[in-house]
Enzyme design. Structure first.
Site, PDB file in Angstrom:
ATOM      1  CE  LYS A 245      -4.424  -1.824   1.196  1.00  0.00           C
ATOM      2  NZ  LYS A 245      -5.483  -2.040   2.171  1.00  0.00           N
ATOM      3  NE  ARG A 280      -7.915  -7.925   0.079  1.00  0.00           N
ATOM      4  CZ  ARG A 280      -7.417  -7.177  -0.896  1.00  0.00           C
ATOM      5  NH1 ARG A 280      -6.324  -6.459  -0.687  1.00  0.00           N
ATOM      6  NH2 ARG A 280      -7.992  -7.136  -2.083  1.00  0.00           N
TER       7      ARG A 280
HETATM    8  N1  HH2 Z   1      -7.554  -3.494   0.513  1.00  0.00           N
HETATM    9  C1  HH2 Z   1      -7.832  -3.445  -0.809  1.00  0.00           C
HETATM   10  C2  HH2 Z   1      -8.970  -4.082  -1.316  1.00  0.00           C
HETATM   11  N2  HH2 Z   1      -9.795  -4.770  -0.507  1.00  0.00           N
HETATM   12  N3  HH2 Z   1     -10.375  -5.545   1.642  1.00  0.00           N
HETATM   13  C3  HH2 Z   1     -10.129  -5.604   2.966  1.00  0.00           C
HETATM   14  N4  HH2 Z   1     -10.950  -6.271   3.775  1.00  0.00           N
HETATM   15  N5  HH2 Z   1      -9.040  -4.983   3.521  1.00  0.00           N
HETATM   16  C4  HH2 Z   1      -8.151  -4.265   2.759  1.00  0.00           C
HETATM   17  O1  HH2 Z   1      -7.184  -3.703   3.326  1.00  0.00           O
HETATM   18  C5  HH2 Z   1      -8.387  -4.195   1.350  1.00  0.00           C
HETATM   19  C6  HH2 Z   1      -9.537  -4.846   0.827  1.00  0.00           C
HETATM   20  C7  HH2 Z   1      -6.931  -2.699  -1.730  1.00  0.00           C
HETATM   21  O2  HH2 Z   1      -5.940  -3.514  -2.281  1.00  0.00           O
HETATM   22  P1  HH2 Z   1      -6.002  -4.223  -3.733  1.00  0.00           P
HETATM   23  O3  HH2 Z   1      -7.140  -5.182  -3.815  1.00  0.00           O
HETATM   24  O4  HH2 Z   1      -4.689  -4.816  -4.015  1.00  0.00           O
HETATM   25  O5  HH2 Z   1      -6.175  -3.035  -4.760  1.00  0.00           O
HETATM   26  P2  HH2 Z   1      -7.421  -2.514  -5.587  1.00  0.00           P
HETATM   27  O6  HH2 Z   1      -8.451  -2.042  -4.607  1.00  0.00           O
HETATM   28  O7  HH2 Z   1      -6.851  -1.400  -6.427  1.00  0.00           O
HETATM   29  O8  HH2 Z   1      -7.984  -3.643  -6.404  1.00  0.00           O
END
Ligand code: HH2
Length: 300
Positions: A245, A280
């Site tokens: 992040k 995650r």
């Molecule tokens: N972070 C992201 C997406 N979903 N869900 C939970 N429960 N907690 C988190 O910290 C979280 C989440 C963001 O990361 P990522 O899926 O890699 O990116 P993007 O939202 O751009 O798909």
């Protein structure tokens, strides 16, 4: 519909764990996910624009191959998303979310046995995903985006992850403000857990998440990670998502997502030390090692 009765406070007036006396575990349709040790949750985004794996897992057969690899590397659960929630992201229409998600979910479901969570804020998407074999709902809005989310999860009997976010992905990093970030995030999640239980979701089916990077400054993210104990004290398993992040990039002098692995590792080790039971992450093999060593040092 199962509504858990309210429990009397525990010793010294602290809230009693909703799972007091039971071994920590998440009951999913794919089986019991033991949480006595922290579980690595592998991220699979079926999106063209996710901030770190966008465009990589949109193809179902590539996603299935990545899923097999993540499970072999130690993932105990996989989280599938079809809408980016990166800062500034614009929501995609429901039909587009389903069009991206379902073929990938079917392919991944056929390839691995671990529980699969679906990262969505829409009850209809969650229901369609559950019908195709998803076991857990991961709702970054904690049930606020869609009034039907809690009743849908209760009816299906699937666990739900409730995450804290100030604002929406489109606006959340504009000017995050808190008087007391730890107190406000903890009390918000406590209230959302109560609302979920009132809608019929069992206490044993609730996971809380402080929402690292969702409407928080670098300092607020660090504070939340350092004071995870406040959230853990509510008695629900805690999931933490720090992987690659941008607060890590900022702490590391502007490093891009590909250069944040060691920063992620440090944050995950500290999250596990603070009591996180699910982490995650994108880099499953590396972070699995971090979790194994962290747990060994902690002696759990
Ligand atoms: N972070 C992201 C997406 N979903 N869900 C939970 N429960 N907690 C988190 O910290 C979280 C989440 C963001 O990361 P990522 O899926 O890699 O990116 P993007 O939202 O751009 O798909």
């Amino acid at each position: 519909m199962v509504v858990s009765p309210p429990r009397p406070p525990g010793p010294e007036g602290r809230p009693r764990s909703p799972r007091a006396g039971r071994p920590p575990a998440l009951h999913t349709r794919a089986g019991l996910l033991a949480l006595d040790r922290a579980v690595v949750v592998g991220v699979l985004n079926a999106t063209p624009d996710s901030f770190s794996d966008g465009g990589v897992h949109e193809d179902p057969s590539r996603a299935a191959a990545a899923a097999v690899e993540m499970v072999a590397a130690g993932a105990g659960m996989l989280d599938l998303g079809a809408e980016s929630t990166r800062p500034g992201a614009i929501p995609v229409p429901r039909e587009e979310e389903l069009r991206r998600l379902l073929p990938v979910l079917r392919a991944v479901r056929a390839a691995v046995r671990v529980p699969l969570s679906v990262d969505t804020t829409r009850a209809a998407v969650a229901a369609a995903a559950i019908a195709e074999g998803a076991d857990v709902v991961n709702d970054i809005s904690a049930g606020r985006a869609d009034a039907a989310m809690f009743s849908s999860c209760a009816a299906a009997g699937v666990p739900i992850v409730l995450m804290h976010m100030q604002g929406t992905p489109a606006t959340m990093q504009a000017e995050p403000r808190y008087e007391d970030v730890v107190g406000e995030v903890t009390s918000f999640l406590s209230q959302r857990a109560e609302a979920a239980r009132a809608a019929g979701i069992a206490a044993e089916a609730i996971v809380l998440d402080p929402g690292i990077g969702f409407g928080k400054t670098v300092a607020q993210n660090c504070r939340l990670l350092g004071r995870l104990d406040a959230l853990v004290a509510l008695g629900y398993p805690v999931l933490v998502g720090v992987s690659r992040k941008s607060f890590l990039g900022r702490l590391l002098g502007g490093r891009d997502a590909g250069g944040r692995l060691f920063g992620t590792a440090a944050a995950v080790a500290l999250a596990v030390a603070g009591g996180a039971k699910l982490v995650r992450v994108h880099d499953v093999a590396a972070i699995h090692d971090v979790v194994v060593v962290s747990e060994a040092v902690l002696g759990t």
